[in-house]
Write an enzyme that holds these catalytic residues in place. Structure first.
Site, PDB file in Angstrom:
ATOM      1  N   HIS A 179       0.855  -1.186   0.000  1.00  0.00           N
ATOM      2  CA  HIS A 179       0.000   0.000   0.000  1.00  0.00           C
ATOM      3  C   HIS A 179       0.889   1.233   0.000  1.00  0.00           C
ATOM      4  O   HIS A 179       1.692   1.435   0.911  1.00  0.00           O
ATOM      5  CB  HIS A 179      -0.934   0.018   1.202  1.00  0.00           C
ATOM      6  CG  HIS A 179      -1.842   1.215   1.222  1.00  0.00           C
ATOM      7  ND1 HIS A 179      -3.054   1.235   0.555  1.00  0.00           N
ATOM      8  CD2 HIS A 179      -1.707   2.433   1.818  1.00  0.00           C
ATOM      9  CE1 HIS A 179      -3.622   2.408   0.738  1.00  0.00           C
ATOM     10  NE2 HIS A 179      -2.827   3.161   1.495  1.00  0.00           N
ATOM     11  N   CYS A 180       0.763   2.038  -1.033  1.00  0.00           N
ATOM     12  CA  CYS A 180       1.598   3.227  -1.181  1.00  0.00           C
ATOM     13  C   CYS A 180       0.786   4.456  -0.774  1.00  0.00           C
ATOM     14  O   CYS A 180      -0.181   4.810  -1.460  1.00  0.00           O
ATOM     15  CB  CYS A 180       2.091   3.368  -2.614  1.00  0.00           C
ATOM     16  SG  CYS A 180       3.163   4.794  -2.882  1.00  0.00           S
TER      17      CYS A 180
END
Length: 340
Positions: free
Chosen positions: A177-178
């Site tokens: 998850h960025c």
């Protein structure tokens, strides 16, 4: 009579525990209260002792991601607008052809970076396929092999899926998850994320080169002190010379105009960003070369499974046709040839 003196211990037999498979709905009798069991019919894995955790921080994670996305958009637009304002007068003063070429390259890199960033940030990262479950006549034998039940989404989760607490959903082939794109990197947007990293690295290199070129034309003349006091062979000669250069640069930087300050900021920020993005891009390409994602790399630590490292994984990731892949050399084949 010889055995009459021996003591006999009687162990009570626990009753079979009756449970229901969440995948096919069959009632199963377990010899013990097993915390985890796998259905012999559909292959679904059930964890009996999983409690659904609270998701009170979901709104905070989403707010954080939105702030990161807005900040990154503002930074990209500032670099584009600031570069146009500070670099264009210098480039067009050199020649009209250089100015036109710089305009074309700037618009191409800006459009590519913003479009790939938008696709990676706002496109769905990839949801697991919808499958039938919960009824024995419907679910075929082995139809849910190694599937688990996601207690966050209350849906089946395939072995290739992972639940993201920031997005609040399961993501297929989730890499990570960025927060900077405000989205997960999964099966549907992983290519766009790699394209954004590559475009951003090329753009920051171009910005740093052009800002350095324009800054060299408008930088105030450097006034060095007389080198006579540096004569001799003292041990601190190099340190004194470096100190003189730094003081000269600072004194000339104090005379910079607003255009020069913008160029200095563009150079420093672009170099810093391109170093970080280059490391991230190299790490992503290494995982793709190994046929893994970041999460699968973490889960495979300490295991004896050896993944096949092959350049075909990279071409397959970017959608190269199989007819071309079979003509590409593989690491395994090259090792065999080398051994011969």
């Amino acid at each position: 009579m010889a055995d009459s003196g021996e003591e006999h211990f009687v162990t009570p037999v626990t009753e079979d525990h009756q449970t229901t498979c969440w995948g096919c709905g069959l009632r199963l009798l377990l010899p013990t209260y097993a915390p985890v069991f796998k259905c012999g019919w559909c292959g679904a894995i059930t964890n009996q002792n999983v409690n659904k955790p609270e998701t009170k921080c979901l709104w905070w994670r989403r707010l954080r991601d939105r702030c990161f996305v807005c900040t990154l958009f503002m930074f990209m637009f500032f670099v584009i607008c600031g570069g146009v304002w500070a670099v264009y007068p210098v480039v067009f003063s050199v020649s009209y052809t250089c100015g036109v070429l710089h305009c074309i390259l700037t618009m191409t890199l800006a459009a590519t970076t913003i479009s790939t960033f938008s696709l990676a940030a706002f496109q769905c990262a990839g949801t697991p396929p919808i499958i039938l479950w919960g009824s024995y006549p419907v679910v075929g034998k082995g139809g849910l092999e190694n599937y688990t039940f996601c207690h966050y989404c209350s849906k089946p989760k395939s072995p290739r899926a992972h639940h993201c607490r920031s997005c609040g959903t399961c993501i297929l082939d989730m890499d990570h998850h960025c927060p900077f794109i405000g989205n997960c990197v999964g099966a549907a947007n992983h290519r766009h994320f790699i394209a954004f990293l590559f475009s951003a690295v090329v753009s920051t290199i171009y910005v740093s080169v052009m800002s350095a070129y324009a800054g060299s034309h408008i930088w105030p003349p450097l006034k060095y002190r007389s080198p006579g006091h540096l004569n001799g062979f003292s041990s601190d000669l190099a340190l004194r010379a470096l100190k003189e250069v730094v003081l000269t640069l600072l004194s000339s930087a104090a005379q910079l105009s607003a255009q020069g300050l913008v160029l200095v900021y563009l150079f420093v920020s672009s170099v810093s960003v391109q170093i970080g993005l280059s490391v991230l891009l190299w790490q992503q390409l290494c995982y793709i070369y190994e046929g893994k994602t970041y999460l699968s790399h973490l889960s495979s630590r300490g295991s004896d499974l050896v993944e096949e490292k092959d350049c075909q994984n990279i071409f397959r990731f970017f959608g190269c046709p199989y007819s071309i892949l079979r003509y590409l050399p593989s690491v395994r084949n090259s090792r065999k040839i080398h051994k011969k």
